[in-house]
Design an enzyme around this catalytic site. Structure first.
Site, PDB file in Angstrom:
ATOM      1  N   LYS A 144     -27.178 -45.947   3.156  1.00 43.56           N
ATOM      2  CA  LYS A 144     -26.282 -45.540   2.079  1.00 43.56           C
ATOM      3  C   LYS A 144     -27.064 -44.756   1.025  1.00 43.56           C
ATOM      4  O   LYS A 144     -28.192 -45.102   0.685  1.00 43.56           O
ATOM      5  CB  LYS A 144     -25.652 -46.792   1.443  1.00 43.56           C
ATOM      6  CG  LYS A 144     -24.508 -46.504   0.519  1.00 43.56           C
ATOM      7  CD  LYS A 144     -23.793 -47.784   0.112  1.00 43.56           C
ATOM      8  CE  LYS A 144     -22.671 -47.484  -0.858  1.00 43.56           C
ATOM      9  NZ  LYS A 144     -22.021 -48.680  -1.336  1.00 43.56           N
ATOM     10  N   HIS A 202     -16.980 -55.492 -12.922  1.00 43.08           N
ATOM     11  CA  HIS A 202     -18.029 -56.415 -12.453  1.00 43.08           C
ATOM     12  C   HIS A 202     -18.452 -57.349 -13.590  1.00 43.08           C
ATOM     13  O   HIS A 202     -18.608 -58.556 -13.391  1.00 43.08           O
ATOM     14  CB  HIS A 202     -19.286 -55.650 -12.004  1.00 43.08           C
ATOM     15  CG  HIS A 202     -19.114 -54.770 -10.821  1.00 43.08           C
ATOM     16  ND1 HIS A 202     -19.536 -53.467 -10.823  1.00 43.08           N
ATOM     17  CD2 HIS A 202     -18.592 -54.996  -9.588  1.00 43.08           C
ATOM     18  CE1 HIS A 202     -19.280 -52.922  -9.645  1.00 43.08           C
ATOM     19  NE2 HIS A 202     -18.699 -53.834  -8.881  1.00 43.08           N
ATOM     20  N   ARG A 242      -9.125 -56.412  -7.195  1.00 40.67           N
ATOM     21  CA  ARG A 242      -8.421 -55.468  -8.073  1.00 40.67           C
ATOM     22  C   ARG A 242      -6.989 -55.229  -7.631  1.00 40.67           C
ATOM     23  O   ARG A 242      -6.124 -54.950  -8.447  1.00 40.67           O
ATOM     24  CB  ARG A 242      -9.145 -54.116  -8.096  1.00 40.67           C
ATOM     25  CG  ARG A 242     -10.510 -54.150  -8.729  1.00 40.67           C
ATOM     26  CD  ARG A 242     -11.190 -52.831  -8.559  1.00 40.67           C
ATOM     27  NE  ARG A 242     -11.396 -52.609  -7.121  1.00 40.67           N
ATOM     28  CZ  ARG A 242     -12.101 -51.634  -6.604  1.00 40.67           C
ATOM     29  NH1 ARG A 242     -12.649 -50.742  -7.368  1.00 40.67           N
ATOM     30  NH2 ARG A 242     -12.247 -51.527  -5.296  1.00 40.67           N
ATOM     31  N   SER A 286     -16.913 -48.514  -8.975  1.00 40.67           N
ATOM     32  CA  SER A 286     -18.176 -47.781  -9.085  1.00 40.67           C
ATOM     33  C   SER A 286     -18.017 -46.347  -8.596  1.00 40.67           C
ATOM     34  O   SER A 286     -18.611 -45.424  -9.160  1.00 40.67           O
ATOM     35  CB  SER A 286     -19.283 -48.486  -8.294  1.00 40.67           C
ATOM     36  OG  SER A 286     -19.608 -49.710  -8.900  1.00 40.67           O
TER      37      SER A 286
END
Length: 152
Positions: free
Chosen positions: A41, A17, A90, A127
């Protein structure tokens, strides 16, 4: 003024990030790091901690602003007068997922999505990997900015 929104949960911010934000600063007049809030979440880090990690990592970069939001990213773009959404890629799976979102966003608004490929040295970091390493007592010092390591 060219503004970009870089949305994500940043739970926590990773070196991947960090790299995308840093490179985005060279492309835009302002990069707004937008921490999405999803009540359904479960986060490892509080919203306040996630915001502080990012602000601390970019304390010397006046072109970076950190906010939180809920709802559609395109609605946030309109509110902030941002013409672009910034996203990092990615791998091919990221591309396919992000492409569908970008097409939908462009269909619903005139907001363009700008994709930056992650640097090879950070392309494996996510993450969720960082959280897993943390849960298991591992060393995350090569995966995250120093601001995450300094959590008190």
């Amino acid at each position: 003024m060219k503004k970009a929104i870089f949305p994500g949960s940043f739970d926590p911010i990773t070196n991947g990030h960090f790299d995308i934000i840093k490179r985005g600063v060279s492309l835009f007049d302002e990069v707004i790091v937008a921490i999405g809030v999803n009540a359904e979440k479960k986060y490892m880090f509080s919203l306040e901690d996630r915001k502080r990690f990012i602000e601390e990592a970019f304390k010397d970069e006046p072109k970076v602003r950190v906010i939180s939001y809920s709802g559609l990213t395109i609605d946030l773009c309109k509110k902030e007068n941002a013409e672009f959404i910034l996203r990092g890629l990615r791998n091919p799976a990221d591309f396919e997922f992000e492409k569908a979102i970008a097409h939908t966003n462009r269909k619903l608004s005139k907001i363009e999505t700008v994709f930056l490929l992650t640097a090879a040295k950070t392309s494996y970091i996510s993450s969720s990997i960082v959280r897993d390493v943390l849960r298991n007592g591992g060393d995350i010092s090569q995966l995250v900015p120093e601001s995450v390591l300094n959590k008190k």
